[in-house]
Design a protein around this motif. Structure first.
Motif, PDB file in Angstrom:
ATOM      1  N   THR A  44      -6.741  -7.547   5.688  1.00 35.19           N
ATOM      2  CA  THR A  44      -6.260  -8.043   4.393  1.00 35.19           C
ATOM      3  C   THR A  44      -5.510  -9.362   4.508  1.00 35.19           C
ATOM      4  N   TRP A  70       1.262   2.067   3.046  1.00 32.34           N
ATOM      5  CA  TRP A  70       1.474   3.093   2.008  1.00 32.34           C
ATOM      6  C   TRP A  70       2.944   3.136   1.603  1.00 32.34           C
ATOM      7  N   PRO A  96      -3.886   0.750   7.379  1.00 34.73           N
ATOM      8  CA  PRO A  96      -3.436   0.735   5.983  1.00 34.73           C
ATOM      9  C   PRO A  96      -1.931   0.568   5.834  1.00 34.73           C
ATOM     10  N   THR A  99       3.376   0.704   7.420  1.00 34.76           N
ATOM     11  CA  THR A  99       2.038   0.214   7.757  1.00 34.76           C
ATOM     12  C   THR A  99       1.582   0.782   9.097  1.00 34.76           C
ATOM     13  N   LYS A 125      -0.121   8.224   5.139  1.00 38.50           N
ATOM     14  CA  LYS A 125      -1.138   7.242   4.764  1.00 38.50           C
ATOM     15  C   LYS A 125      -2.308   7.896   4.047  1.00 38.50           C
ATOM     16  N   ARG A 171      -0.139 -10.104   5.277  1.00 39.04           N
ATOM     17  CA  ARG A 171      -0.895  -8.920   4.878  1.00 39.04           C
ATOM     18  C   ARG A 171      -0.860  -8.774   3.363  1.00 39.04           C
ATOM     19  N   GLN A 172      -2.047  -8.787   2.752  1.00 43.09           N
ATOM     20  CA  GLN A 172      -2.097  -8.701   1.298  1.00 43.09           C
ATOM     21  C   GLN A 172      -1.909  -7.276   0.784  1.00 43.09           C
ATOM     22  N   ASP A 173      -2.161  -6.268   1.625  1.00 45.14           N
ATOM     23  CA  ASP A 173      -1.842  -4.908   1.184  1.00 45.14           C
ATOM     24  C   ASP A 173      -0.327  -4.719   1.101  1.00 45.14           C
TER      25      ASP A 173
END
Length: 504
Positions: free
Chosen positions: A45, A368, A366, A361, A466, A52-54
């Motif tokens: 991402t 969360w 991912p 992370t 997650k 990190r775009q998430d």
């Protein structure tokens, strides 16, 4: 058994305008907060800057208003010059605070670009451990002076023509703590804060400065530290800091809830000490408070959680896994902070991601929301306007450390421009539901309930993962508004939020 609580909320009785900087957070060069947290080039991402775009999306959803950087204990050994200029020229150094290797790949300018992308205000800090006034004024000149001098032109040569205009600065970090690199006595710190504040405001008179208060309320020098420090640098600073971490070492939910009361006392006491210093000068100036580190933190607290062997790069440190009861306590702390809006003007949840963070992370994987994410997001989303002075009638329960404390903690924020009202309510009974009845006086005609949500689970120890974010807000169908009265059923051990619209 069902408990009963009544509240009077009158639009004419206001504690203070809410300073939105109360809802801040903290990014330190520690563990995986920066590297593997907000910044991870090569992540699926990641954007062109390596952000990190998430994590960016979750940060925007969390909604912090101001972010403190770069530390923390890291600050007291940090040379700001190491984190600017071409990355290939930046030195790799040992970080004594967290026994890690710092690559300096991410520094001042990267953080400022991240702040703009995240839509947050920066809160910077200067090193008063190994360094002093000269380095601080040069750093400020680098960041805020428009150009035509060595340090401002250095920034321009690094690709940042416009000054960063950073307005909120911390003078060191936890300088009373023996764990700090080059810790100081109150006299030593007061003098260096006085001189640093003086020269920084000579460079940029528009900035606001925070002096270090006690690193915790249980420090042996608490109280005396605040008085001597402020008595020395009173004229140069605008705020004094508080750091407060809430613990549940005895696995006793009632005592854990009582940690919220300790924060309440802490804020009240430090404000009183600051006023005593003002009184000794016959001064009308009021030093405001900045709770620039706070959170729940007690599980990830072993020596291995604090330091890893071998000077690793961005090792996992203080990766607290938050459960449901942690979220309740964070919500209660936010209520206390809101209700002290007359003196508490800034707050930074420590930290944003991975390191005791609401966002977790997996490196390369991912991101969360931890359980504590949701009370914070509720406050940042709806907390606009003025904090109302409430009259609360509620039952109490007994605790060992704080005596009898109320079952209901509540705060109300009203925006006089829009008429919107946000009410936050924590039922601290672990067994009994609560009938809540709020008289909304002077709010205007046509009150309407826009949203009512609750955070509740029978298992206080349940966590988000997650794969399953089980703790998240759900609608509270019991809430109604009729005329000027809001009524709702609050489940045991629950965090509740009510959003109301009014017609002017």
């Amino acid at each position: 058994m069902t408990l009963k609580a009544t509240v009077i909320a009158d639009a004419d009785f206001v504690i203070s305008k809410l300073d939105r900087r109360l809802f801040g957070t903290f990014v330190e060069h520690m563990g995986r907060c920066v590297y593997g947290g907000i910044y991870e080039p090569g992540h699926p991402t990641a954007d062109a800057n390596g952000f990190r775009q998430d994590v960016m999306a979750l940060t925007r959803e969390l909604g912090p208003t101001i972010v403190r950087y770069p530390g923390g204990n890291f600050l007291s050994g940090y040379d700001w010059e190491d984190g600017v200029g071409p990355k290939e020229n930046r030195p790799i150094k040992l970080d004594l605070a967290w026994h890690s290797t710092e690559t300096n790949e991410f520094g001042t300018n990267e953080f400022m670009v991240w702040c703009k992308e995240a839509g947050v205000q920066p809160m910077f800090a200067v090193n008063l451990g190994t360094r002093g006034p000269d380095e601080a004024r040069h750093f400020l000149e680098y960041c805020n002076h428009p150009g035509g001098t060595y340090y401002s032109d250095l920034r321009i040569s690094h690709g940042f023509t416009e000054p960063h205009n950073i307005k909120f600065w911390c003078l060191g970090n936890e300088m009373d703590g023996p764990w700090q690199t080059c810790a100081k006595t109150a006299h030593e710190y007061g003098r260096i804060a006085q001189e640093t504040g003086k020269v920084m405001k000579w460079v940029d008179p528009s900035i606001e400065l925070t002096a270090c208060g006690s690193s915790q309320r249980l420090m042996p020098t608490y109280g005396k530290w605040e008085y001597e420090v402020l008595d020395t640098c009173f004229d140069q600073v605008d705020y004094i800091s508080l750091h407060h971490y809430m613990r549940n070492d005895g696995n006793d939910i009632k005592e854990f809830f009582a940690e919220i009361e300790a924060l309440d006392y802490f804020i009240t006491e430090v404000a009183a000490i600051a006023d005593a210093v003002a009184a000794s000068r016959r001064s009308t100036k009021r030093i405001m408070l900045s709770l620039d580190e706070w959170n729940v933190w007690y599980k990830a607290h072993t020596p291995d959680d604090l330091k890893k062997p071998g000077w690793p790069k961005a090792p996992p440190l203080l990766e607290e896994i938050y459960n449901f009861e942690d979220a309740l306590v964070v919500g209660g702390a936010l209520i206390v902070m809101i209700n002290h809006a007359d003196r508490l003007k800034a707050g930074c949840l420590a930290q944003l991601v991975n390191v005791i963070g609401p966002i977790m992370t997996e490196t390369g994987g991912p991101a969360w929301r931890q359980t504590i994410f949701h009370p914070i997001a509720d406050c940042t989303r709806l907390g606009h306007g003025e904090v109302l002075r409430l009259k609360v009638d509620t039952t109490t329960f007994e605790t060992k450390s704080q005596g009898d404390i109320p079952h209901l903690l509540t705060a109300a924020v009203r925006d006089p421009q829009t008429g919107h009202v946000a009410i936050y309510a924590l039922n601290r009974s672990t067994e009994d539901a609560m009938e809540l009845d709020i008289d909304l006086r002077g709010m205007g005609a046509g009150l309407a309930l826009v949203a009512a949500t609750e955070l509740h689970h029978a298992d206080l120890k349940i966590v988000n993962t997650k794969d399953n974010e089980v703790i998240k807000p759900v609608p509270n169908g019991s809430a109604t508004v009729k005329g000027s009265r809001l009524t709702a059923q609050l489940k045991p051990q629950s965090w509740n939020v009510f959003a109301i619209e009014t017609q002017q």
